[in-house]
Write an enzyme that holds these catalytic residues in place. Structure first.
Site, short mmCIF file in Angstrom:
data_model
loop_
_atom_site.label_atom_id
_atom_site.label_comp_id
_atom_site.label_asym_id
_atom_site.label_seq_id
_atom_site.Cartn_x
_atom_site.Cartn_y
_atom_site.Cartn_z
N GLN A 130 8.07 -2.31 4.77
CA GLN A 130 8.05 -2.94 3.63
C GLN A 130 8.89 -4.52 3.98
O GLN A 130 8.67 -5.28 2.97
CB GLN A 130 8.42 -2.45 2.47
N HIS A 133 3.92 -5.73 3.79
CA HIS A 133 4.10 -6.98 3.05
C HIS A 133 4.43 -8.06 3.69
O HIS A 133 4.90 -9.13 3.34
CB HIS A 133 5.65 -6.57 2.10
N THR A 145 14.26 3.12 1.38
CA THR A 145 13.27 2.55 0.35
C THR A 145 13.71 3.35 -0.80
O THR A 145 13.77 4.62 -0.85
CB THR A 145 11.95 2.67 0.92
#
Ligand code: NAD
Ligand code: ZN
Length: 255
Positions: A104, A122, A190
């Site tokens: 991410q 992302h 995360t």
């Protein structure tokens, strides 16, 4: 052997016997490289609330204001170097035990740490695009130009996914496909609060993948779908796990 060592041992066995191992990484893996995550006290995100600065609506409404945050982030990211967690994942891939990283993060530190199979869920901050005419630029070429502008005159946007923007279709499809057939998923640093990246662990779990979670704190995954929780700093736990894999599995995987 203490409890963490016992769990690392168990996790290393799962990795050694898996034919498809993935890592899903988040901002926590880069904290020890000096890039604050969204939850760190102090630093960048206490001055720039992501809900106010990291949405596509905010960028469209006031790109100059959003570039104040982007310029600071760019400074922090460009000074950052891969830490032992990034480097250990690069080594695990070279040894044949880690097949893909789905990250991410937009900081390029996995690639700098030696990983090749990196899916950037992302996007990446190293290129900029014009939302108006579609032209693309290298971020490095546009440094010093603040806010950076397209030759058409409009302000450029980094190719990172802002809140409210879709995930790049290739990354979305590839991640779904891989998660659906993984045997082991390592979830590292995360909070699993950002959607749809946080659906990847449950997709993998439905395929009966073993979920190994590495985080300093418990998350919403820890008591629901995590099989092995390795609590600690990524920069310490990930290298210890890779060492355990090397010790038990030797230089190359069974398959
Ligand atoms: P998050 O900020 O929501 O959560 C980070 C998690 O990492 C937390 O659970 C925290 O406990 C854990 N953590 C912090 N330091 C750690 C360490 N040293 N070792 C292990 N765990 C640690 O991050 P997220 O879930 O990735 O979601 C935030 C979104 O913002 C993502 O899209 C993310 O990529 C983006 N973001 C990216 C960067 C970057 O590229 N480095 C930095 C900030 C935010
Ligand atoms: Zn343009």
């Amino acid at each position: 052997m203490n409890e963490l060592e016992r769990l690392i041992d168990q996790a290393s066995e799962a990795i050694i016997s898996s034919t498809l191992t993935l890592a899903l990484t988040g901002a926590g893996i880069s904290v020890e490289s000096g890039i604050p995550d969204f939850r760190s006290a102090g630093g960048l995100w206490s001055r720039f609330d992501p809900a106010e600065y990291a949405t596509i609506e905010a960028f469209r409404a006031n790109p100059e204001k959003v570039w104040e945050m982007l310029a600071e982030m760019d400074k922090v990211v460009s000074a950052a170097k891969p830490n032992p967690a990034h480097i250990a994942l690069g080594e695990l891939e070279r040894l044949g035990y880690l097949h893909y990283i789905i990250t991410q993060n937009i900081d390029n530190l996995h690639q700098e740490g030696g990983s090749r199979n990196v899916i950037e869920y992302h996007g990446n901050s190293s290129t900029l695009s014009c939302l108006w005419c579609g032209k693309s630029y290298s971020a490095r070429d546009k440094r010093g130009d603040m806010p950076p502008r397209c030759e058409c005159g409009k302000i450029l946007k980094p190719d990172v996914v802002f809140f409210g923007e879709p995930i790049p279709p290739d990354a979305l499809n590839r991640s779904f496909q891989l998660a659906s057939s993984a045997q082991v998923l390592m979830v590292i640093g995360t909070s699993a609060l950002v959607s749809p990246a946080n659906t990847i662990p449950s997709i993998a779990k439905q395929n009966r993948a073993k979920i190994i979670e590495i985080n300093m704190e418990r998350t919403q995954l820890t008591d629901s779908i995590t099989d092995i929780f390795l609590q600690g700093k990524a920069g310490e736990v990930v290298p210890a796990l890779v060492q355990a894999v090397k010790k038990k599995g030797g230089g190359s995987p069974l398959v």
